[in-house]
Design a protein around this motif. Structure first.
Motif, PDB file in Angstrom:
ATOM      1  N   HIS A  21     -15.041 -32.745 -27.346  1.00 50.68           N
ATOM      2  CA  HIS A  21     -14.619 -33.000 -25.967  1.00 50.68           C
ATOM      3  C   HIS A  21     -14.056 -34.411 -25.790  1.00 50.68           C
ATOM      4  O   HIS A  21     -13.376 -34.691 -24.803  1.00 50.68           O
ATOM      5  CB  HIS A  21     -15.781 -32.773 -25.006  1.00 50.68           C
ATOM      6  CG  HIS A  21     -16.360 -31.391 -25.089  1.00 50.68           C
ATOM      7  ND1 HIS A  21     -15.677 -30.279 -24.668  1.00 50.68           N
ATOM      8  CD2 HIS A  21     -17.538 -30.937 -25.591  1.00 50.68           C
ATOM      9  CE1 HIS A  21     -16.407 -29.202 -24.889  1.00 50.68           C
ATOM     10  NE2 HIS A  21     -17.536 -29.583 -25.449  1.00 50.68           N
ATOM     11  N   GLN A  22     -14.348 -35.280 -26.754  1.00 50.84           N
ATOM     12  CA  GLN A  22     -13.890 -36.665 -26.673  1.00 50.84           C
ATOM     13  C   GLN A  22     -12.864 -37.019 -27.745  1.00 50.84           C
ATOM     14  O   GLN A  22     -12.072 -37.941 -27.561  1.00 50.84           O
ATOM     15  CB  GLN A  22     -15.090 -37.626 -26.793  1.00 50.84           C
ATOM     16  CG  GLN A  22     -16.150 -37.444 -25.720  1.00 50.84           C
ATOM     17  CD  GLN A  22     -15.624 -37.714 -24.325  1.00 50.84           C
ATOM     18  OE1 GLN A  22     -14.765 -38.575 -24.131  1.00 50.84           O
ATOM     19  NE2 GLN A  22     -16.123 -36.963 -23.339  1.00 50.84           N
ATOM     20  N   ARG A  24      -9.651 -37.129 -30.260  1.00 52.40           N
ATOM     21  CA  ARG A  24      -8.200 -36.959 -30.097  1.00 52.40           C
ATOM     22  C   ARG A  24      -7.603 -36.467 -31.418  1.00 52.40           C
ATOM     23  O   ARG A  24      -8.034 -36.879 -32.503  1.00 52.40           O
ATOM     24  CB  ARG A  24      -7.544 -38.289 -29.713  1.00 52.40           C
ATOM     25  CG  ARG A  24      -8.218 -39.044 -28.566  1.00 52.40           C
ATOM     26  CD  ARG A  24      -8.144 -38.301 -27.256  1.00 52.40           C
ATOM     27  NE  ARG A  24      -8.774 -39.039 -26.166  1.00 52.40           N
ATOM     28  CZ  ARG A  24      -8.142 -39.870 -25.352  1.00 52.40           C
ATOM     29  NH1 ARG A  24      -6.837 -40.079 -25.508  1.00 52.40           N
ATOM     30  NH2 ARG A  24      -8.784 -40.487 -24.380  1.00 52.40           N
ATOM     31  N   GLU A  76       1.269 -36.674 -25.736  1.00 47.41           N
ATOM     32  CA  GLU A  76       1.696 -35.864 -24.597  1.00 47.41           C
ATOM     33  C   GLU A  76       2.816 -34.885 -24.967  1.00 47.41           C
ATOM     34  O   GLU A  76       3.021 -33.882 -24.278  1.00 47.41           O
ATOM     35  CB  GLU A  76       2.136 -36.746 -23.431  1.00 47.41           C
ATOM     36  CG  GLU A  76       3.254 -37.713 -23.738  1.00 47.41           C
ATOM     37  CD  GLU A  76       2.731 -39.080 -24.179  1.00 47.41           C
ATOM     38  OE1 GLU A  76       3.480 -40.067 -23.989  1.00 47.41           O
ATOM     39  OE2 GLU A  76       1.595 -39.151 -24.696  1.00 47.41           O
ATOM     40  N   ALA A 110      -9.456 -29.454 -24.964  1.00 46.40           N
ATOM     41  CA  ALA A 110      -9.767 -30.705 -24.263  1.00 46.40           C
ATOM     42  C   ALA A 110      -8.540 -31.612 -24.174  1.00 46.40           C
ATOM     43  O   ALA A 110      -8.306 -32.274 -23.156  1.00 46.40           O
ATOM     44  CB  ALA A 110     -10.913 -31.430 -24.968  1.00 46.40           C
ATOM     45  N   GLU A 111      -7.749 -31.640 -25.227  1.00 51.38           N
ATOM     46  CA  GLU A 111      -6.538 -32.465 -25.233  1.00 51.38           C
ATOM     47  C   GLU A 111      -5.525 -31.942 -24.210  1.00 51.38           C
ATOM     48  O   GLU A 111      -4.866 -32.743 -23.522  1.00 51.38           O
ATOM     49  CB  GLU A 111      -5.923 -32.458 -26.636  1.00 51.38           C
ATOM     50  CG  GLU A 111      -6.620 -33.337 -27.659  1.00 51.38           C
ATOM     51  CD  GLU A 111      -6.116 -34.765 -27.605  1.00 51.38           C
ATOM     52  OE1 GLU A 111      -6.191 -35.409 -26.528  1.00 51.38           O
ATOM     53  OE2 GLU A 111      -5.633 -35.252 -28.647  1.00 51.38           O
ATOM     54  N   ARG A 114      -6.698 -33.052 -20.868  1.00 52.70           N
ATOM     55  CA  ARG A 114      -6.581 -34.513 -20.788  1.00 52.70           C
ATOM     56  C   ARG A 114      -5.155 -34.940 -20.452  1.00 52.70           C
ATOM     57  O   ARG A 114      -4.940 -35.941 -19.753  1.00 52.70           O
ATOM     58  CB  ARG A 114      -7.022 -35.126 -22.126  1.00 52.70           C
ATOM     59  CG  ARG A 114      -7.000 -36.646 -22.175  1.00 52.70           C
ATOM     60  CD  ARG A 114      -7.530 -37.148 -23.513  1.00 52.70           C
ATOM     61  NE  ARG A 114      -8.942 -36.844 -23.671  1.00 52.70           N
ATOM     62  CZ  ARG A 114      -9.445 -36.087 -24.650  1.00 52.70           C
ATOM     63  NH1 ARG A 114      -8.639 -35.548 -25.571  1.00 52.70           N
ATOM     64  NH2 ARG A 114     -10.733 -35.863 -24.715  1.00 52.70           N
ATOM     65  N   HIS A 115      -4.192 -34.201 -20.946  1.00 58.20           N
ATOM     66  CA  HIS A 115      -2.790 -34.558 -20.734  1.00 58.20           C
ATOM     67  C   HIS A 115      -2.152 -33.767 -19.585  1.00 58.20           C
ATOM     68  O   HIS A 115      -0.924 -33.676 -19.493  1.00 58.20           O
ATOM     69  CB  HIS A 115      -2.003 -34.372 -22.022  1.00 58.20           C
ATOM     70  CG  HIS A 115      -2.367 -35.381 -23.080  1.00 58.20           C
ATOM     71  ND1 HIS A 115      -1.939 -36.689 -23.045  1.00 58.20           N
ATOM     72  CD2 HIS A 115      -3.160 -35.277 -24.177  1.00 58.20           C
ATOM     73  CE1 HIS A 115      -2.424 -37.346 -24.088  1.00 58.20           C
ATOM     74  NE2 HIS A 115      -3.165 -36.507 -24.793  1.00 58.20           N
TER      75      HIS A 115
END
Length: 278
Positions: A21-22, A24, A76, A110-111, A114-115
């Motif tokens: 979850h954290q 990258r 991104e 999750a990524e 996040r984006h």
């Protein structure tokens, strides 16, 4: 025809950490093999995650912050590209193969969030396509397998490769392409064994009785195998949680330990979940 003889999509990521979850994504690979067609071997995608890569992670996969800033695609742009490839694979009915695939798919999910992108379930059209997770299957086939050493776990990819007779090269390991393709070969070998007559299958549980009947659960259609892995992953999580909460865990004992059994993607922890676990 067994699923192991069809097209298989090998997927893996290298990341900045162990918490899906954290963490990258730093590198991702999605290739296709088998099914009587030529391999689709697209070079791994190098990603600039936009944060510093911890030294511990760089020691594993070899990518430094400086290297990905110079050579990597901005996250991104890269993350939607990875999600598009995964979703297209499922749309074509091809299973995603991975070792501990839940980690890689959860990182991707999750990524995306996040984006500012839709979660992976939406990219997948509302339901996840077939996944073959060699980590989950290995633990089902040989629940009590012992660690090889203090550094090498019982169900890590290197151990599974040895158990199923797949050659391993330490110098190439821990790159997304290498690990993904090894997982695909392990999955193919698992499927091959499962589709043999029971008396011709090798025994995987060394010295602990005849385990060959367990492979029957793999000699099924992909949809059934997908459903079985959900069940096994949940059972494995419950078992691990019970162990962590017991005195048997020793220094690792945690009476409040909570292990998610969700698979193939683990939802992000909610505030309610965090409160229940505390």
């Amino acid at each position: 025809m067994g699923w192991h003889l069809g097209r298989l999509a090998a997927f893996d990521t290298e990341t900045t950490g162990t918490d899906p979850h954290q963490a990258r994504i730093v590198e991702a690979y999605l290739g296709q093999v088998g099914g009587g067609e030529d391999p689709l071997d697209i070079p791994p995608l190098l990603v600039n995650p936009g944060i510093e890569i911890p030294d511990e992670a760089a020691k594993i996969h070899g990518f430094t912050t400086e290297h990905v800033r110079e050579h990597g695609m901005a996250a991104e742009q890269a993350i939607p590209r990875i999600a598009t490839a995964v979703a297209a694979t499922w749309k074509n009915g091809i299973p995603i193969i991975g070792h501990n695939a839940r980690y890689d798919l959860t990182v991707l999910d999750a990524e995306l969030v996040r984006h500012g992108e839709p979660p992976l379930i939406e990219w997948a059209g509302g339901s996840y396509g077939p996944v073959i997770d060699t980590f989950v299957i290995s633990k089902y086939l040989d629940k009590w397998r012992r660690k090889v050493s203090a550094e090498q776990g019982a169900h890590v990819l290197k151990t599974c490769a040895a158990v199923f007779g797949i050659p391993w090269n330490d110098a190439d390991a821990h790159g997304a392409r290498y690990d993904a393709l090894i997982a695909a070969r392990v999955a193919w070998r698992m499927g091959t064994i499962a589709h043999l007559p029971r008396n011709q299958r090798p025994r995987i549980q060394a010295g602990r009785g005849d385990d060959r009947h367990l492979f029957d659960a793999l000699a099924v259609p992909l949809s059934d195998l997908f459903a079985s892995q959900r069940k096994w992953a949940a059972e494995q999580a419950t078992s691990y949680q019970e162990w962590l909460r017991s005195p048997k865990a020793g220094d690792k004992q945690d009476a409040a330990a909570v292990i998610s059994g969700a698979w193939p993607v683990e939802p992000a922890p909610t505030q309610q979940t965090l409160q229940e676990a505390s």
